[in-house]
Design a protein around this motif. Sequence first.
Motif, short mmCIF file in Angstrom:
data_model
loop_
_atom_site.label_atom_id
_atom_site.label_comp_id
_atom_site.label_asym_id
_atom_site.label_seq_id
_atom_site.Cartn_x
_atom_site.Cartn_y
_atom_site.Cartn_z
N ARG A 57 0.84 -3.24 0.79
CA ARG A 57 1.92 -2.70 -0.04
C ARG A 57 2.78 -1.70 0.72
O ARG A 57 4.02 -1.77 0.69
CB ARG A 57 1.31 -2.03 -1.28
N THR A 58 2.14 -0.79 1.44
CA THR A 58 2.89 0.27 2.10
C THR A 58 3.71 -0.25 3.26
O THR A 58 4.86 0.17 3.47
CB THR A 58 1.94 1.38 2.58
N LEU A 59 3.15 -1.17 4.05
CA LEU A 59 3.94 -1.74 5.15
C LEU A 59 5.17 -2.45 4.62
O LEU A 59 6.26 -2.33 5.20
CB LEU A 59 3.08 -2.71 5.96
N GLY A 60 5.02 -3.17 3.52
CA GLY A 60 6.17 -3.88 2.95
C GLY A 60 7.24 -2.92 2.46
O GLY A 60 8.44 -3.13 2.71
N GLU A 61 6.82 -1.85 1.79
CA GLU A 61 7.79 -0.89 1.27
C GLU A 61 8.48 -0.13 2.39
O GLU A 61 9.67 0.18 2.30
CB GLU A 61 7.08 0.11 0.35
N THR A 62 7.75 0.18 3.45
CA THR A 62 8.28 1.03 4.50
C THR A 62 9.10 0.27 5.53
O THR A 62 10.15 0.74 5.98
CB THR A 62 7.13 1.78 5.21
N TYR A 63 8.63 -0.91 5.91
CA TYR A 63 9.26 -1.64 7.01
C TYR A 63 9.88 -2.97 6.61
O TYR A 63 10.45 -3.66 7.46
CB TYR A 63 8.23 -1.86 8.13
N MET A 91 -12.37 -0.06 6.75
CA MET A 91 -12.19 0.99 5.77
C MET A 91 -11.21 0.55 4.69
O MET A 91 -10.13 0.02 4.99
CB MET A 91 -11.65 2.26 6.45
N ALA A 92 -11.60 0.73 3.44
CA ALA A 92 -10.72 0.43 2.32
C ALA A 92 -10.84 1.57 1.31
O ALA A 92 -11.97 2.02 1.05
CB ALA A 92 -11.10 -0.90 1.67
N PRO A 93 -9.74 2.10 0.79
CA PRO A 93 -8.39 1.55 0.94
C PRO A 93 -7.80 1.72 2.33
O PRO A 93 -6.81 1.09 2.64
CB PRO A 93 -7.58 2.32 -0.11
N GLY A 94 -8.37 2.57 3.16
CA GLY A 94 -7.93 2.66 4.55
C GLY A 94 -6.56 3.30 4.70
O GLY A 94 -6.06 3.99 3.81
N GLY A 95 -5.95 3.06 5.86
CA GLY A 95 -4.67 3.67 6.16
C GLY A 95 -3.51 3.00 5.46
O GLY A 95 -3.62 1.86 5.00
N ARG A 96 -2.38 3.71 5.41
CA ARG A 96 -1.17 3.16 4.80
C ARG A 96 -0.32 2.38 5.79
O ARG A 96 0.54 1.61 5.39
CB ARG A 96 -0.34 4.29 4.17
N SER A 97 -0.53 2.61 7.08
CA SER A 97 0.28 1.90 8.07
C SER A 97 -0.58 1.30 9.17
O SER A 97 -0.05 0.88 10.20
CB SER A 97 1.32 2.85 8.68
N SER A 98 -1.89 1.27 8.98
CA SER A 98 -2.77 0.74 10.02
C SER A 98 -4.07 0.24 9.42
O SER A 98 -4.48 0.67 8.33
CB SER A 98 -3.07 1.83 11.06
N LEU A 99 -4.72 -0.64 10.16
CA LEU A 99 -6.07 -1.08 9.82
C LEU A 99 -7.04 -0.15 10.53
O LEU A 99 -6.91 0.10 11.72
CB LEU A 99 -6.29 -2.52 10.29
N VAL A 100 -8.02 0.37 9.78
CA VAL A 100 -9.02 1.25 10.36
C VAL A 100 -10.39 0.58 10.23
O VAL A 100 -10.80 0.20 9.14
CB VAL A 100 -9.04 2.62 9.67
N VAL A 101 -11.05 0.42 11.38
CA VAL A 101 -12.35 -0.26 11.43
C VAL A 101 -13.37 0.71 12.01
O VAL A 101 -13.15 1.29 13.09
CB VAL A 101 -12.28 -1.53 12.31
#
Length: 299
Positions: free
Chosen positions: A11-17, A48-58
């Motif tokens: 959601r956040t990547l779509g809204e931001t970029y 990690m979920a929900p994790g970051g808003r602009s990155s995948l965190v493992v």
Amino acid sequence: MGFEPPQRLIRTLGETYGDAAAAEWLGKLPELADQVLDHASLDTERVMAPGGRSSLVVLVRRPDGSPAALKIAPPFARPDLERDALAHWNGWGAVQLLGEAEEGALVLERLHPEVSLRSLPEAKALLEAAGTVRKLWVEPAAEHGFETVTGWTARQAAAMVPYRSEAATAELTAAALAAREELVAASSESMLLHGNFRQGKVLGGDRAPWLAVGPEPLVGERAYDLARLVRDRVEDLVAASSGASAARRRVNKLADSLDLDRERLRGWTLFRAVESGTRALTAGRRQDAELLLEFASWL
């Protein structure tokens, strides 16, 4: 590693970029993650979920068995700037950068992602936040590549202009834009800033009790960096009968505790709240927008 990207990231990547850029990168993400993990010899524990808003965190294990966190962000989110800021802080007040994998992925010190300052009572959280952000405000390197607050907010201000002609948002938007113009005209500080500092960006650690994560680094005045923190837990403020006076007291208390000018902090808090509110309206998040604009109206 089979996984579905967390919904907040999508959601956040779509809204931001933009949806197109986000969808293209997200489509490549599973293969990219496998590639990065393999080449860096990292063993996966969990996403990690929900994790970051602009990155995948493992959450991962390094070859020696030590815990770490792998952060994979799209190039348009500029993970190179986060890398440079973390390297400059070198663990002082912020998560330690342990290394960089390919494709701009960052290997970071493992913190306690389930424990942020939002887990503390409000007064304690604000006290710890102030102590943490103070450590981050240092001189940037001489040849840094960070954007300035003036340049970053100029683009934000341009996107806000249409809301100056809409009845529901005209007065607040005009006030926010005027505040920004006055602030950038009189600013003389050029400190390295976190850029998106708030309670949720400070996690519990082992090396230190609290460490900042997820910088979106800028160079500019400290009051800008503190402005996002002022509106933390905005839903609680709006729900309280004393919310307006509590918000104004928070501005004064935080400014005084960090030796900042109250009016400059108030101005940046107004601008950042209205900018976030109008951006939420553009994205169709009306409830979020209403909270933010009501908060801004108190300032």
